[in-house]
Scaffold this motif. Sequence first.
Motif, PDB file in Angstrom:
ATOM      1  N   SER A 190     -86.315  48.780 -55.908  1.00 13.93           N
ATOM      2  CA  SER A 190     -86.597  48.045 -54.996  1.00 13.93           C
ATOM      3  C   SER A 190     -84.925  47.656 -54.260  1.00 13.93           C
ATOM      4  CB  SER A 190     -87.407  46.814 -55.170  1.00 13.93           C
ATOM      5  OG  SER A 190     -87.202  46.155 -53.951  1.00 13.93           O
ATOM      6  N   ASP A 199     -79.282  44.104 -52.676  1.00 13.14           N
ATOM      7  CA  ASP A 199     -79.759  43.463 -53.943  1.00 13.14           C
ATOM      8  C   ASP A 199     -80.532  44.659 -54.527  1.00 13.14           C
ATOM      9  OD1 ASP A 199     -79.240  40.556 -54.298  1.00 13.14           O
ATOM     10  OD2 ASP A 199     -80.215  40.673 -52.202  1.00 13.14           O
ATOM     11  N   THR A 201     -83.172  45.658 -57.785  1.00 13.36           N
ATOM     12  CA  THR A 201     -84.228  45.537 -58.849  1.00 13.36           C
ATOM     13  C   THR A 201     -84.855  46.842 -59.199  1.00 13.36           C
ATOM     14  OG1 THR A 201     -84.486  43.274 -57.910  1.00 13.36           O
ATOM     15  CG2 THR A 201     -86.147  44.223 -59.679  1.00 13.36           C
ATOM     16  N   ARG A 203     -87.605  48.305 -62.142  1.00 13.12           N
ATOM     17  CA  ARG A 203     -88.292  47.930 -63.280  1.00 13.12           C
ATOM     18  C   ARG A 203     -88.171  49.188 -64.302  1.00 13.12           C
ATOM     19  NH1 ARG A 203     -91.916  47.774 -59.200  1.00 13.12           N
ATOM     20  NH2 ARG A 203     -93.076  49.645 -59.954  1.00 13.12           N
ATOM     21  N   GLU A 210     -86.308  44.056 -66.501  1.00 12.55           N
ATOM     22  CA  GLU A 210     -85.784  44.643 -65.198  1.00 12.55           C
ATOM     23  C   GLU A 210     -84.248  44.609 -65.384  1.00 12.55           C
ATOM     24  OE1 GLU A 210     -87.300  41.983 -62.217  1.00 12.55           O
ATOM     25  OE2 GLU A 210     -89.342  43.396 -61.898  1.00 12.55           O
ATOM     26  N   TYR A 211     -83.859  45.398 -64.560  1.00 13.29           N
ATOM     27  CA  TYR A 211     -82.219  45.578 -64.159  1.00 13.29           C
ATOM     28  C   TYR A 211     -82.114  44.950 -62.800  1.00 13.29           C
ATOM     29  CZ  TYR A 211     -77.727  47.385 -62.700  1.00 13.29           C
ATOM     30  OH  TYR A 211     -76.581  47.456 -62.098  1.00 13.29           O
ATOM     31  N   GLN A 212     -81.231  44.075 -62.679  1.00 19.86           N
ATOM     32  CA  GLN A 212     -81.130  43.421 -61.388  1.00 19.86           C
ATOM     33  C   GLN A 212     -79.453  43.490 -60.996  1.00 19.86           C
ATOM     34  OE1 GLN A 212     -82.743  39.414 -61.339  1.00 19.86           O
ATOM     35  NE2 GLN A 212     -84.631  40.333 -60.850  1.00 19.86           N
ATOM     36  N   SER A 214     -77.073  42.074 -57.774  1.00 17.85           N
ATOM     37  CA  SER A 214     -76.802  41.233 -56.415  1.00 17.85           C
ATOM     38  C   SER A 214     -75.405  41.306 -56.311  1.00 17.85           C
ATOM     39  CB  SER A 214     -77.421  39.903 -56.683  1.00 17.85           C
ATOM     40  OG  SER A 214     -78.791  39.922 -56.696  1.00 17.85           O
TER      41      SER A 214
END
Length: 369
Positions: A190, A199, A201, A203, A210-212, A214
């Motif tokens: 996403s 941003d 995200t 899965r 999760e890798y995030q 930002s």
Amino acid sequence: PHHFYQEMSAVDAYHEANALFVDGKYADALASYTRAIDGDPQNANFYSKRAVTHMRLKNYIDAVADATKSVKISPDVSGFLLKGEALFLQDEFDEAAVAFKKALDLAPDSIQVRRWIRKCQAEKAGAVSLPTSLSTVGHVQSTAAPSKAAQPMPAPAVADPSRIRHEWYQTQTHVVISVLAKGVPADAVSVSFERAAVDVTIRLPGSSSEYQLSLSLFAPIAASECDHKVTETKVEIRLKKADALKWDTLEGTGEGGIKPFQGQGAPPPIEAASRPAYPTSRPKKTNWDEVEHEITREEAEEKPEGDEALNKLFREIYARSDEDTRRAMNKSFQTSGGTVLSTNWGEVAEKDYEKERVAPTGQEWKKWG
């Protein structure tokens, strides 16, 4: 009459662009090739020449787009070579290899095409997969039950977000971020865009993690024109710059990129930024000396014939020549419509081959219309 005027303008713009290109004025040449395309949008050669210009300006994304349009209108070896080279310079080795193989289908004896295919193979052979899990770390646990008919994934999936890195580079119009996560399905990604932020995200397969990512960006972007794509080895995010200015860094306050370039008029092209020295999925560097030595040895053992032999001779002359000789060869060949190839810059600099060129026997030069 109006249609006739447009076609004449396209040809004139094309010849003007060729002359500017030979003189090394690539930004001006780009503008003239664009005018030629506006006047004749179905001319594959116009797109091909603009792709070459994008390559000189290091606008590799735009070069791929133009080369793709060129081969869609008229598939030929040079178009697929251009597309492959531009993809290669973006580390898109799988896609580059596909383009080079299409060129090889059209020119099976081309040494140049086979050289590029070998380079793609060398780069892919040097890739190192990230581990699928960390046996010594207990905080990453698989929540998926084993499947009796599990299908092998094209690339090993990474299950630990701490092992995922990102890198970036820029062209005059885009910033491209590569998140180096292998084996991630497209529906697990996403990405959202704002005026000066992005941003991400992801899965991670086989994990509850999760890798995030930002990022507050260095300068504004055109959020509606940004996109992303998921490949077997990474997630590529393309940010369209709100203004075609150079970014000093990837992250910032969103107000950067407002300093004008040196000089007047249109900003000069932005060179692709040096890749950050983050740990990547390709830590092993290709030994290009070894690859080149092997290719050179194979080429020496081959004996090209016909057009390929002649092209090889021209390439060797060009490679051994000084800058003025190369300029002479480029200008004489391009502006004469391929009928003259001179190495004497003192003579070529003063000549107007477009006026003096002589058509082959039984043919005559005509402007379109």
